[in-house]
Design an enzyme around this catalytic site. Structure first.
Site, PDB file in Angstrom:
ATOM      1  N   LEU A   1      33.673 128.161  60.283  1.00 20.09           N
ATOM      2  CA  LEU A   1      35.150 128.402  60.880  1.00 20.09           C
ATOM      3  C   LEU A   1      36.012 128.266  59.501  1.00 20.09           C
ATOM      4  O   LEU A   1      37.092 127.764  59.736  1.00 20.09           O
ATOM      5  CB  LEU A   1      35.571 127.426  62.108  1.00 20.09           C
ATOM      6  CG  LEU A   1      34.826 127.769  63.112  1.00 20.09           C
ATOM      7  CD1 LEU A   1      35.441 126.765  64.365  1.00 20.09           C
ATOM      8  CD2 LEU A   1      35.297 129.137  63.726  1.00 20.09           C
TER       9      LEU A   1
ATOM     10  N   LYS B   1      24.126 143.052  54.678  1.00 13.54           N
ATOM     11  CA  LYS B   1      23.214 143.977  55.147  1.00 13.54           C
ATOM     12  C   LYS B   1      22.366 143.511  56.465  1.00 13.54           C
ATOM     13  O   LYS B   1      22.210 144.674  57.460  1.00 13.54           O
ATOM     14  CB  LYS B   1      21.821 143.841  53.933  1.00 13.54           C
ATOM     15  CG  LYS B   1      20.698 142.945  54.477  1.00 13.54           C
ATOM     16  CD  LYS B   1      19.690 143.050  53.488  1.00 13.54           C
ATOM     17  CE  LYS B   1      18.810 141.846  53.477  1.00 13.54           C
ATOM     18  NZ  LYS B   1      18.161 141.540  54.741  1.00 13.54           N
TER      19      LYS B   1
ATOM     20  N   THR C   1      13.530 139.342  56.734  1.00 14.51           N
ATOM     21  CA  THR C   1      14.459 139.678  57.885  1.00 14.51           C
ATOM     22  C   THR C   1      13.922 141.271  58.119  1.00 14.51           C
ATOM     23  O   THR C   1      14.191 141.981  57.347  1.00 14.51           O
ATOM     24  CB  THR C   1      15.481 139.503  57.496  1.00 14.51           C
ATOM     25  OG1 THR C   1      15.851 138.264  57.338  1.00 14.51           O
ATOM     26  CG2 THR C   1      16.816 139.976  58.595  1.00 14.51           C
TER      27      THR C   1
ATOM     28  N   ALA D   1      38.250 130.046  56.774  1.00 14.60           N
ATOM     29  CA  ALA D   1      38.759 131.133  56.592  1.00 14.60           C
ATOM     30  C   ALA D   1      38.678 131.471  55.061  1.00 14.60           C
ATOM     31  O   ALA D   1      38.695 130.613  54.060  1.00 14.60           O
ATOM     32  CB  ALA D   1      40.233 131.325  57.219  1.00 14.60           C
TER      33      ALA D   1
ATOM     34  N   LYS E   1      29.520 132.738  47.111  1.00 10.52           N
ATOM     35  CA  LYS E   1      29.539 131.059  47.582  1.00 10.52           C
ATOM     36  C   LYS E   1      29.253 130.324  46.487  1.00 10.52           C
ATOM     37  O   LYS E   1      28.595 130.737  45.389  1.00 10.52           O
ATOM     38  CB  LYS E   1      29.194 130.888  49.095  1.00 10.52           C
ATOM     39  CG  LYS E   1      27.461 130.835  48.811  1.00 10.52           C
ATOM     40  CD  LYS E   1      26.942 130.445  49.986  1.00 10.52           C
ATOM     41  CE  LYS E   1      25.401 130.206  49.982  1.00 10.52           C
ATOM     42  NZ  LYS E   1      24.712 129.740  51.240  1.00 10.52           N
TER      43      LYS E   1
ATOM     44  N   CYS F   1      22.538 138.624  52.570  1.00  8.55           N
ATOM     45  CA  CYS F   1      22.001 138.600  54.120  1.00  8.55           C
ATOM     46  C   CYS F   1      23.145 139.253  55.142  1.00  8.55           C
ATOM     47  O   CYS F   1      23.018 140.047  55.661  1.00  8.55           O
ATOM     48  CB  CYS F   1      21.650 137.151  54.399  1.00  8.55           C
ATOM     49  SG  CYS F   1      20.588 136.602  53.204  1.00  8.55           S
TER      50      CYS F   1
ATOM     51  N   GLU G   1      21.586 130.055  50.375  1.00  7.75           N
ATOM     52  CA  GLU G   1      21.248 129.718  49.365  1.00  7.75           C
ATOM     53  C   GLU G   1      22.170 128.568  48.863  1.00  7.75           C
ATOM     54  O   GLU G   1      23.220 128.493  49.568  1.00  7.75           O
ATOM     55  CB  GLU G   1      21.900 131.261  48.384  1.00  7.75           C
ATOM     56  CG  GLU G   1      20.957 132.153  48.559  1.00  7.75           C
ATOM     57  CD  GLU G   1      21.310 133.719  47.864  1.00  7.75           C
ATOM     58  OE1 GLU G   1      22.331 133.533  47.174  1.00  7.75           O
ATOM     59  OE2 GLU G   1      20.800 134.742  48.325  1.00  7.75           O
TER      60      GLU G   1
ATOM     61  N   VAL H   1      13.835 133.564  49.526  1.00  8.78           N
ATOM     62  CA  VAL H   1      13.005 133.109  50.804  1.00  8.78           C
ATOM     63  C   VAL H   1      11.376 132.806  50.350  1.00  8.78           C
ATOM     64  O   VAL H   1      10.942 131.800  50.419  1.00  8.78           O
ATOM     65  CB  VAL H   1      13.072 133.930  51.939  1.00  8.78           C
ATOM     66  CG1 VAL H   1      11.940 133.868  52.912  1.00  8.78           C
ATOM     67  CG2 VAL H   1      14.164 134.411  52.360  1.00  8.78           C
TER      68      VAL H   1
HETATM   69  C1  UGA Z   1      23.012 133.103  55.477  1.00  8.15           C
HETATM   70  C2  UGA Z   1      22.639 132.234  56.740  1.00  8.15           C
HETATM   71  O1  UGA Z   1      23.672 131.114  56.583  1.00  8.15           O
HETATM   72  C3  UGA Z   1      21.236 131.686  56.438  1.00  8.15           C
HETATM   73  O2  UGA Z   1      21.142 130.792  57.664  1.00  8.15           O
HETATM   74  C4  UGA Z   1      20.303 132.945  56.495  1.00  8.15           C
HETATM   75  O3  UGA Z   1      18.964 132.388  56.254  1.00  8.15           O
HETATM   76  C5  UGA Z   1      20.785 133.595  55.322  1.00  8.15           C
HETATM   77  O4  UGA Z   1      21.792 134.048  55.344  1.00  8.15           O
HETATM   78  C6  UGA Z   1      19.505 134.930  55.459  1.00  8.15           C
HETATM   79  O5  UGA Z   1      19.488 135.489  56.192  1.00  8.15           O
HETATM   80  O6  UGA Z   1      18.542 134.736  54.383  1.00  8.15           O
HETATM   81  P1  UGA Z   1      23.711 132.626  52.884  1.00  8.15           P
HETATM   82  O7  UGA Z   1      23.794 134.358  52.992  1.00  8.15           O
HETATM   83  O8  UGA Z   1      22.962 132.006  51.804  1.00  8.15           O
HETATM   84  O9  UGA Z   1      22.927 132.192  54.465  1.00  8.15           O
HETATM   85  O10 UGA Z   1      25.040 132.162  52.925  1.00  8.15           O
HETATM   86  P2  UGA Z   1      26.042 131.355  54.006  1.00  8.15           P
HETATM   87  O11 UGA Z   1      26.231 130.045  53.812  1.00  8.15           O
HETATM   88  O12 UGA Z   1      25.673 131.736  55.287  1.00  8.15           O
HETATM   89  O13 UGA Z   1      27.422 132.277  53.640  1.00  8.15           O
HETATM   90  C7  UGA Z   1      27.485 133.841  53.910  1.00  8.15           C
HETATM   91  C8  UGA Z   1      29.091 134.380  53.532  1.00  8.15           C
HETATM   92  O14 UGA Z   1      29.856 133.635  54.576  1.00  8.15           O
HETATM   93  C9  UGA Z   1      29.359 133.646  52.250  1.00  8.15           C
HETATM   94  O15 UGA Z   1      30.068 134.775  51.633  1.00  8.15           O
HETATM   95  C10 UGA Z   1      30.466 132.587  52.531  1.00  8.15           C
HETATM   96  O16 UGA Z   1      31.513 132.450  51.710  1.00  8.15           O
HETATM   97  C11 UGA Z   1      31.046 133.085  53.963  1.00  8.15           C
HETATM   98  N1  UGA Z   1      31.608 131.923  54.770  1.00  8.15           N
HETATM   99  C12 UGA Z   1      30.553 130.986  55.498  1.00  8.15           C
HETATM  100  C13 UGA Z   1      32.892 131.749  55.098  1.00  8.15           C
HETATM  101  O17 UGA Z   1      33.526 132.695  54.447  1.00  8.15           O
HETATM  102  N2  UGA Z   1      33.467 130.827  55.970  1.00  8.15           N
HETATM  103  C14 UGA Z   1      32.473 130.188  56.497  1.00  8.15           C
HETATM  104  O18 UGA Z   1      32.811 129.084  57.280  1.00  8.15           O
HETATM  105  C15 UGA Z   1      30.924 130.315  56.056  1.00  8.15           C
END
Ligand code: UGA
Length: 442
Positions: free
Chosen positions: A253, A266, A122, A255, A323, A263, A155, A11
């Site tokens: 959405l 935690k 956060t 799966a 991811k 993030c 990220e 961040v």
């Molecule tokens: C997340 C939020 O999306 C950001 O908006 C936020 O700023 C950030 O946390 C934070 O609090 O700093 P991030 O952790 O980078 O961002 O990743 P995401 O893209 O949100 O994915 C989070 C997890 O959910 C990953 O493991 C991803 O694979 C999973 N996911 C996401 C799914 O399994 N399915 C989805 O449809 C979307």
């Protein structure tokens, strides 16, 4: 305007670089000299597409500087952002505020009158007030403004998210803080980004509630996927149709093996802990945390079952970052899955386009492979755990030829069953009917 950014994690670094790109004078501060030296040379210390170009450009332009000298940076700043880590506290799941408080103490010592102190990390609701009181107690005669400005960047697409956010949220308690935030975000405002000015408590709650809701959405579709598997449904078709309802929306959405990262895990735990602390248990989010933990274990059991069925002892894992487009493996489902496989004595061969170095520090007794094809050599089961682009167009016939078994488990649903036609592979995915090779036509 002169900005000090304390903390050069995801961040802090991304925000600092982007503010410099807006044309402000930015000094980023970190306690670790090794990190600061690399950043001074224009080297990105985190894996983030596009970051190095911005670093270089703004260092050369003279708008971006890096230092370990917090006092000097703060003394020169109009606005000081605190963007240090708030990891889970051992024992009670609550966010650990020790780094925030340590930074606040140093800011208090060095700031000049009129400084705007902004928490970007956060933090649980009420933290801004605690920090304000702490600074006030240390410097009772120095006026300053306390602001909360949570960050929503992801990220892997952090720069784009910072430059084109859905909204910017600022929590303020006086006009001086509000004005400073309007100036800082003016470049985004010109692009018609909504700027939500609210109370500090609201801003702190908005950040946690956003992440908790998104984690809940992912968990919901994961549970629908389980139901699809038992009833002959296809979760992609279901998600597509429910996502077309504007009240639901199509994002988050997909799966998969469960959410991970620095993030969601935690923040959901901290949100639930805050509910418990205030006597208002957040039952939905408590369940999300529990379901997600169980899911990672059940994915591992599934792979162990396939390996046993194949009479084999080797599983290839493609992707360990939580991811794509990041080398971050924090709380990645892959960590639990690989550990469970190793616990059963299964040999694990791993490939990841970016996270092998970070992986080596925590995953032991596994074989690291230079390419996906090397990873699948001799494997009885191939498990696709992260949806990196390089895995989207694998030569599946070659994969089958290199393997000892023939099971491909795609936990991110990046292939369509028909893509497997003629490959010789047996294809399993998440929440979709299983298709055996014999049922596919070439
Ligand atoms: C997340 C939020 O999306 C950001 O908006 C936020 O700023 C950030 O946390 C934070 O609090 O700093 P991030 O952790 O980078 O961002 O990743 P995401 O893209 O949100 O994915 C989070 C997890 O959910 C990953 O493991 C991803 O694979 C999973 N996911 C996401 C799914 O399994 N399915 C989805 O449809 C979307």
């Amino acid at each position: 305007m002169n900005i000090a950014m304390i903390g050069t994690g995801y961040v802090g670094l991304v925000s600092g670089v982007c503010f410099a790109e807006f044309g402000f004078e930015v000094t980023c501060v970190d306690t670790k000299p090794a990190i600061i030296e690399r950043l001074q040379r224009g080297e990105a210390t985190i894996y983030e597409p596009g970051l190095e170009d911005l670093l270089e450009r703004n260092i050369t332009a003279g708008t971006l500087r890096f230092t370990t000298d917090l006092a000097e940076a703060v003394a020169a700043a109009d606005v000081v952002f605190i963007a240090v880590g708030t990891p889970s506290r051992r024992g009670d799941d609550q966010a650990d505020l020790q780094y925030i408080m340590a930074a606040a103490d140093q800011v208090a010592e060095a700031m000049r009158p009129g400084t705007v102190v902004v928490i970007k990390s956060t933090v649980v609701v009420g933290t801004g007030t605690k920090v304000r009181d702490r600074i006030r107690a240390a410097r009772p005669n120095v006026p300053f403004s306390m602001v909360s400005n949570p960050e929503f960047l992801r990220e892997g697409s952090a720069i784009e998210d910072f430059m084109r956010p859905d909204r910017v949220v600022v929590g303020v308690e006086d006009e001086h803080g509000s004005e400073a935030m309007h100036r800082v975000y003016r470049p985004l405002y010109l692009r018609e980004t909504p700027l939500i000015v609210t109370t500090r408590e609201n801003a702190e709650l908005i950040k946690y509630a956003t992440n908790a809701f998104l984690a809940m959405k992912v968990t919901f579709i994961n549970q629908v996927a389980d139901l699809c598997e038992k009833t002959g449904g296809n979760v992609q078709d279901v998600a597509h149709a429910i996502g077309m309802d504007n009240r639901i929306g199509s994002k988050f959405l997909h799966a998969g093996p469960g959410f991970g990262g620095s993030c969601f895990p935690k923040d959901t735990r901290a949100f639930a802990a805050t509910g418990r602390d205030h006597g208002v248990p957040q039952k939905l989010i408590e369940s999300v945390v529990e379901i997600n933990e169980k899911r990672k274990r059940s994915m591992a059991e599934r792979l162990i079952g396939f390996a046993r069925e194949a009479g084999g002892n080797t599983v290839a894992v493609l992707g360990i970052s939580f991811k794509p487009n990041t080398d971050d493996i924090r709380e990645s489902p892959a960590l639990d899955i690989v550990s469970a496989l190793r616990g059963e004595g299964i040999e694990v061969r791993i490939h990841d386009p970016a996270a092998m170095e970070t992986g080596k520090a925590v995953l032991h007794d596994v074989t690291w492979c230079a390419s996906p094809y090397e990873a699948v050599e001799g494997a009885h089961v191939v498990a696709l755990l992260t949806e990196w682009n390089v895995y989207r167009a694998l030569d599946l016939k070659r994969v089958a030829k290199e393997m000892s078994g023939k099971v491909l488990v795609d936990l991110r649903n990046i292939y369509q069953p028909q893509d497997l036609a003629g490959s010789g592979l047996e294809y399993h995915s998440v929440g979709r009917p299983t298709l055996l090779e014999s049922s596919l036509t070439d």
